[in-house]
Design a protein around this motif. Structure first.
Motif, PDB file in Angstrom:
ATOM      1  N   GLY A 134       2.170   6.000  -7.252  1.00  0.00           N
ATOM      2  CA  GLY A 134       1.025   6.229  -8.129  1.00  0.00           C
ATOM      3  C   GLY A 134       0.581   4.983  -8.863  1.00  0.00           C
ATOM      4  N   GLY A 135       0.790   3.807  -8.237  1.00  0.00           N
ATOM      5  CA  GLY A 135       0.371   2.556  -8.865  1.00  0.00           C
ATOM      6  C   GLY A 135       1.305   2.064  -9.954  1.00  0.00           C
ATOM      7  N   ASN A 136       2.489   2.667 -10.065  1.00  0.00           N
ATOM      8  CA  ASN A 136       3.460   2.270 -11.090  1.00  0.00           C
ATOM      9  C   ASN A 136       4.035   0.895 -10.753  1.00  0.00           C
ATOM     10  N   THR A 137       3.663  -0.121 -11.510  1.00  0.00           N
ATOM     11  CA  THR A 137       4.081  -1.506 -11.228  1.00  0.00           C
ATOM     12  C   THR A 137       5.581  -1.673 -11.361  1.00  0.00           C
ATOM     13  N   GLU A 138       6.188  -1.029 -12.351  1.00  0.00           N
ATOM     14  CA  GLU A 138       7.623  -1.164 -12.546  1.00  0.00           C
ATOM     15  C   GLU A 138       8.398  -0.590 -11.358  1.00  0.00           C
ATOM     16  N   PHE A 139       7.886   0.517 -10.835  1.00  0.00           N
ATOM     17  CA  PHE A 139       8.513   1.127  -9.656  1.00  0.00           C
ATOM     18  C   PHE A 139       8.442   0.163  -8.467  1.00  0.00           C
TER      19      PHE A 139
ATOM     20  N   SER B 153       0.817  -1.217   0.000  1.00  0.00           N
ATOM     21  CA  SER B 153       0.000   0.000   0.000  1.00  0.00           C
ATOM     22  C   SER B 153       0.852   1.269   0.000  1.00  0.00           C
ATOM     23  N   TYR B 154       1.935   1.274   0.774  1.00  0.00           N
ATOM     24  CA  TYR B 154       2.774   2.467   0.847  1.00  0.00           C
ATOM     25  C   TYR B 154       3.440   2.748  -0.497  1.00  0.00           C
ATOM     26  N   LEU B 155       4.006   1.702  -1.112  1.00  0.00           N
ATOM     27  CA  LEU B 155       4.671   1.886  -2.399  1.00  0.00           C
ATOM     28  C   LEU B 155       3.677   2.282  -3.487  1.00  0.00           C
ATOM     29  N   GLU B 156       2.465   1.736  -3.425  1.00  0.00           N
ATOM     30  CA  GLU B 156       1.449   2.100  -4.415  1.00  0.00           C
ATOM     31  C   GLU B 156       1.055   3.559  -4.284  1.00  0.00           C
ATOM     32  N   SER B 157       0.993   4.055  -3.033  1.00  0.00           N
ATOM     33  CA  SER B 157       0.580   5.449  -2.821  1.00  0.00           C
ATOM     34  C   SER B 157       1.642   6.425  -3.307  1.00  0.00           C
TER      35      SER B 157
ATOM     36  N   LEU C 202      11.975  -2.387   5.954  1.00  0.00           N
ATOM     37  CA  LEU C 202      10.833  -3.231   6.324  1.00  0.00           C
ATOM     38  C   LEU C 202       9.566  -2.399   6.476  1.00  0.00           C
ATOM     39  N   GLY C 203       9.729  -1.154   6.930  1.00  0.00           N
ATOM     40  CA  GLY C 203       8.562  -0.292   7.106  1.00  0.00           C
ATOM     41  C   GLY C 203       7.857   0.015   5.804  1.00  0.00           C
ATOM     42  N   MET C 204       8.600   0.065   4.702  1.00  0.00           N
ATOM     43  CA  MET C 204       7.988   0.341   3.397  1.00  0.00           C
ATOM     44  C   MET C 204       6.984  -0.735   3.003  1.00  0.00           C
ATOM     45  N   PHE C 205       7.157  -1.942   3.535  1.00  0.00           N
ATOM     46  CA  PHE C 205       6.278  -3.047   3.168  1.00  0.00           C
ATOM     47  C   PHE C 205       5.311  -3.413   4.297  1.00  0.00           C
ATOM     48  N   GLY C 206       5.064  -2.446   5.201  1.00  0.00           N
ATOM     49  CA  GLY C 206       4.048  -2.625   6.240  1.00  0.00           C
ATOM     50  C   GLY C 206       4.369  -3.711   7.235  1.00  0.00           C
ATOM     51  N   MET C 207       5.655  -4.036   7.432  1.00  0.00           N
ATOM     52  CA  MET C 207       6.042  -5.108   8.349  1.00  0.00           C
ATOM     53  C   MET C 207       6.181  -4.529   9.764  1.00  0.00           C
ATOM     54  N   SER C 208       5.036  -4.134  10.336  1.00  0.00           N
ATOM     55  CA  SER C 208       5.045  -3.397  11.601  1.00  0.00           C
ATOM     56  C   SER C 208       5.578  -4.231  12.762  1.00  0.00           C
ATOM     57  N   LYS C 209       5.208  -5.515  12.843  1.00  0.00           N
ATOM     58  CA  LYS C 209       5.690  -6.351  13.937  1.00  0.00           C
ATOM     59  C   LYS C 209       7.200  -6.527  13.858  1.00  0.00           C
ATOM     60  N   GLU C 210       7.692  -6.701  12.644  1.00  0.00           N
ATOM     61  CA  GLU C 210       9.128  -6.870  12.469  1.00  0.00           C
ATOM     62  C   GLU C 210       9.877  -5.575  12.791  1.00  0.00           C
ATOM     63  N   VAL C 211       9.275  -4.436  12.424  1.00  0.00           N
ATOM     64  CA  VAL C 211       9.887  -3.143  12.746  1.00  0.00           C
ATOM     65  C   VAL C 211       9.937  -2.944  14.258  1.00  0.00           C
TER      66      VAL C 211
END
Length: 914
Positions: A816-821, A809-813, A863-872
């Motif tokens: 802008g939904g750029n799949t290659e990014f 979700s964070y990377l998509e926001s 890890l935070g970029m991928f919503g891994m809150s417990k791991e963070v």
């Protein structure tokens, strides 16, 4: 705006002509008051440049200035040449849009000027000069701001004229004739005499006037029609006393504000809404080592650590769910969005490169309409406090490490003693069940008594350690009070009989069957008190009694008493017998043995249950110890459930058990005991062998030792729960009784805990309590042998739970939904993170705290970029541990979970890319 059409040179000279003659009049003006006023103007309009200038035909003289370095400029190269010939406010909103004005800015050595506004300063004699403001960015004044600039101009002229006028009378008017040939000085002298005469004549007519007045004098001249060589001068006097009083109050307020601003020890910084520093006080300049000219007009980032700004921006992005680019918004975003003061620790980098830790409080400055017009930052040098804090943390860590070292010593000592003692007591119990003659039974009994006594001493020492550390927890669960008391009686009656003691148990008839409390601690207290009574009584009587003291709908209060006819205690010793390592007489230890810890532990156990302990004794006659505790009642439905769920040993006689134990004596002992129960047993020497055994066979229960080589019981349990995803019941069996160890076992997923050495019935009861778990029983009842054979742990490893969803979700926001990014970011993650995990694991094993801190800190953002809150959160905990100079056991225990979770994320990423 278009460049104004200038007046003809003749008109311009006529307007400017009086100025040259009047400049000297204002040379005496106190610059302190004028500088304060100009500073207030700059603050009000939030501009880095402001000033008051006097102007003659050729030169613009800067009487007071902010943001400019020169003291004078040619009039032809100044913006004020336009202001002086312009009625009202002269304003240039964007200098860059007009080439002529750009040339003027360049001539002033300020090519970055974008905005200018000025207003004439007028006296009764004509034009004096200008009040002006300027900025490095385009802007425009609204009508209210233009009115304010005009008001400031009037007040500044009042400051200029303040000390040039003496106290004068109220309003009066006078016309005086002068010869055109008379010198100007004579005119002024005569005019002064006339004013004086007016004041005297007014005083003569009104004797009540005894005070001085401020007056504004205006004079106008005209030719005398009858006498062409004379000039007629008309003078008007206006009372401005009240205006002068208010002006003085304003000046006092300005002086006070400046004194406070520059007098505080904290750095104070004002910025506009774009982050441009408009004002900074002396403490702030001293802190960062820059001058005012080097600081004003820039943004605060230039003296901040850029890496801290970047990390804070990322943290804010994660917190608010939107991209926050490193910059000024990083400092003020939270204060602006949450409408409250935001306090954070930052690092300032001085002009000399020194790093200074500071506490920065940021707040919004708003106008009357609630609009943000700027920001206020207050920074405190945190160096000394941080050092004190770090020293305090170090002292705390040292103290905790000392306590931990003591606990570890006690636990390790316990482990070293309990391991052989477990074999001694266990094999003795097995031997006592075999066919022995009378002498052999006697020898076995002596061994059992000696082993039990040694175990009591060890337990006392460990209980004391737990109580001191505040980690001995009183449990609450239903138990049968009568059965508990009968158990104590049965345990001690043989010993009492050996001492020829009349030992009895007296229970009141109105006792409830079940109560809520800690059966083990009640048992421990009574065994300790009754054991002491038996030990100190010869050929006498010992009685355990229990009676009800009070009862209501929810609770019942019971009094437990142990009374003997033994040696008794002297009155002067009654208060000290509960002290640690203390007995009534020094000879008591030699005659009767004991550590002197028992009564101290009893007192603290009673206190932990919110009870009270009492003693009554007479020397040579005996003693009575009694304690009163309140228990919660157990409702009838709970009692019925307890009875219905009681599981007999024969119902679990087919259990298949994996024993994970490294000590050979304990292996043989446990295997024999479990075989006697009718269970089948396989043995693993460490956690790694246990995992391998689980991959090959199906077991229904694991008995897990905690302290083993290669892979200990903690690591094996975490792997079984989180990697194999197995719910097989696990009971911890350990002689390593460290404070908090039992809770730690439950936290990582174990189902039960049993301390060594154990009695056979204790082991069986623990196995029964685990098997009674309804989910486990249901699984055993419904699972067919084929399913048991086919559903191996290997399949569990290959079939990782599908509920692990990759959070993009964070990377998509931000993309802008750029799949290659997104794929590019995933690839970078997959390239770097596995190496980071390996490094972190190695640093943790080596207890290299600096390395652990650096790697954990580095990994958090990834890890935070991928919503891994417990791991963070785990990384934050690990980093904080490392900052405190320790790597706790929790970190070692939780790391396998963290590593497995990261691996599941990597697997999900691999699937996403494909």
């Amino acid at each position: 705006m278009n460049r104004p059409i200038l007046e003809t040179p003749r008109i311009k000279r006529e307007k400017l002509m009086p100025i040259t003659n009047n400049l000297s009049t204002f040379d005496w003006v106190d610059n302190f008051a004028l500088d304060n006023a100009v500073e207030l103007v700059a603050q009000y309009f939030q501009t880095p440049i402001a000033g008051v200038s006097f102007i003659d035909n050729n030169i613009q003289w800067l009487k007071s200035k902010i943001g400019l370095t020169e003291n004078s400029y040619p009039i032809s190269n100044s913006f004020c040449q336009y202001t002086i010939t312009h009625d009202g406010v002269f304003e240039i909103s964007d200098i860059s849009n007009n080439q002529d004005f750009k040339d003027t800015a360049a001539a002033l050595a300020n090519p970055d000027f974008k905005f200018y506004a000025g207003i004439q300063l007028k006296s009764i004699h004509g034009l004096i000069g200008t009040l002006f403001i300027a900025d490095f960015m385009p802007k425009s004044l609204n009508d209210q701001e233009k009115k304010s600039l005009i008001t400031f101009a009037s007040n500044i002229y009042a400051i200029l004229a303040l000390n040039n006028q003496n106290s004068k009378p109220p309003i009066s008017s006078r016309t005086i004739d002068y010869s055109i040939k008379q010198q100007l000085n004579s005119v002024i002298d005569n005019l002064s005499n006339t004013i004086s005469n007016d004041y005297q004549s007014l005083q003569a007519n009104n004797e009540t006037i005894k005070k001085s007045y401020w007056v504004e004098v205006s004079a106008s001249s005209s030719l005398d029609d009858s006498r062409i060589e004379n000039i007629k001068i008309n003078t008007d006097f206006i009372d401005v006393t009240e205006k002068k009083r208010k002006d003085a109050e304003i000046l006092t307020l300005i002086s006070t504000q400046n004194a406070i601003f520059n007098g505080v020890s904290f750095a104070v910084i004002f910025t506009d809404t774009n982050g441009i520093i408009r004002r900074i006080n002396k403490a702030g300049l001293d802190l960062i080592g820059y001058t005012n000219d080097e600081t004003v007009g820039k943004t605060p980032e230039f003296f901040h650590d850029p890496e801290e700004v970047r990390e804070r921006s990322l943290a804010l992005s994660l917190e608010f769910g939107k991209m926050v680019s490193p910059g000024f918004d990083t400092f003020v975003m939270k204060a602006r969005l949450e409408n409250k003061v935001d306090v954070n620790e930052w690092t300032y980098i001085t002009k000399e490169g020194k790093r200074i830790p500071i506490n920065l409080s940021v707040t919004c400055i708003k106008n009357n309409e609630g609009e943000i017009i700027g920001y206020l930052g207050v920074a405190e040098d945190y160096t000394e406090k941080k050092q004190a804090k770090e020293e305090l943390i170090k002292a705390k860590n040292d103290a905790e490490m000392a306590v931990h070292a003591k606990d570890s010593f006690l636990a390790n000592m316990s482990h070293e003693i309990r391991t052989p003692l477990n074999a001694i007591i266990g094999f003795t119990e097995l031997l006592s069940q075999s066919k022995l003659d009378a002498s052999q039974h006697e020898y076995i009994n002596h061994i059992q008594v000696a082993g039990d006594n040694l175990l009591l001493i060890i337990n006392d020492i460990l209980d004391l350690s737990k109580i001191e550390s505040g980690q001995l927890v009183i449990e609450t669960y239903p138990f049968n009070i009568t059965d508990t008391l009968n158990h104590v009686y049965s345990l001690l009656k043989i010993k009492a009989a050996q001492n020829n003691i009349d030992f009895s148990l007296s229970l009141a008839d109105d006792l409830p069957e079940y109560i809520l409390g800690d059966k083990g601690r009640i048992n421990q207290i009574l065994v300790n008190l009754a054991g002491n009574a038996i030990k100190f009584t010869k050929d006498g009587k010992v009685t355990i009694s229990v009676k009800k003291v009070n009862e209501n709908n929810d609770s019942i209060t019971l009094q437990f008493s142990v009374k003997d006819t033994g040696i008794g205690i002297p009155q002067e010793k009654l208060n000290s017998i509960f002290d640690r390592f203390t007995q009534a007489e020094a000879s008591t230890t030699r005659r009767f043995g004991g550590s002197g810890l028992g009564l101290n532990i009893v007192k603290q156990l009673v206190s932990l249950q919110k009870g009270k302990l009492f003693v009554e004794s007479k020397l040579g006659e005996g003693s009575e110890f009694y304690f009163i505790v309140t228990f919660q009642k157990v409702d009838s439905s709970t009692v019925d459930n307890i009875k219905d769920t009681t599981l007999k040993a024969q119902s679990i006689s087919s259990l298949s058990i994996l024993l994970c134990e490294d000590n050979q004596l304990n292996q043989i002992l446990a295997k024999n005991v479990l075989h006697n129960f009718g269970f089948s047993v396989d043995i693993a020497n460490n956690g790694q062998e246990a995992i391998e055994a689980l991959a090959q066979n199906k077991y229904q229960l694991i008995l897990m030792d905690l302290q083993m080589p290669i892979m200990d019981g903690y690591q094996a349990t975490i792997y079984i729960r989180n990697v194999l995803n197995s719910n097989i019941p696990i009971i911890a069996m350990t002689a390593h009784s460290l404070v908090g160890e039992q809770q730690k076992c439950f936290d990582i997923g174990m189902n039960g805990y049993l301390a060594k050495p154990f009695k056979q019935h204790e082991l069986l009861e623990k196995i029964q309590s685990v098997v009674e778990n309804s989910e486990f029983k249901e699984k055993m009842a419904t699972q067919t042998p084929e399913e048991s054979t086919n559903n191996t742990p290997e399949e569990s490893i290959n079939n990782t739970p599908e509920d692990h969803v990759l959070d993009l979700s964070y990377l998509e926001s931000i993309g802008g939904g750029n799949t290659e990014f997104i794929k590019e970011m995933i690839s970078l993650f997959m390239q770097g993170v596995p190496t980071d995990v390996e490094q972190l694991e190695q640093k943790i094993l080596e207890k290299e705290v600096d390395g652990v801190k650096a790697v954990a800190h580095h990994m958090k953002s990834s890890l935070g970029m991928f919503g891994m809150s417990k791991e963070v959160k785990f990384l934050e905990k690990t980093e904080q541990n490392a900052k405190n100079g320790i790597i706790s056991a929790d970190i070692n225990a939780e790391f396998p979970i963290f590593k497995a979770s990261v691996q599941r994320t990597l697997n999900s990423m691999q699937a996403y890319i494909k």
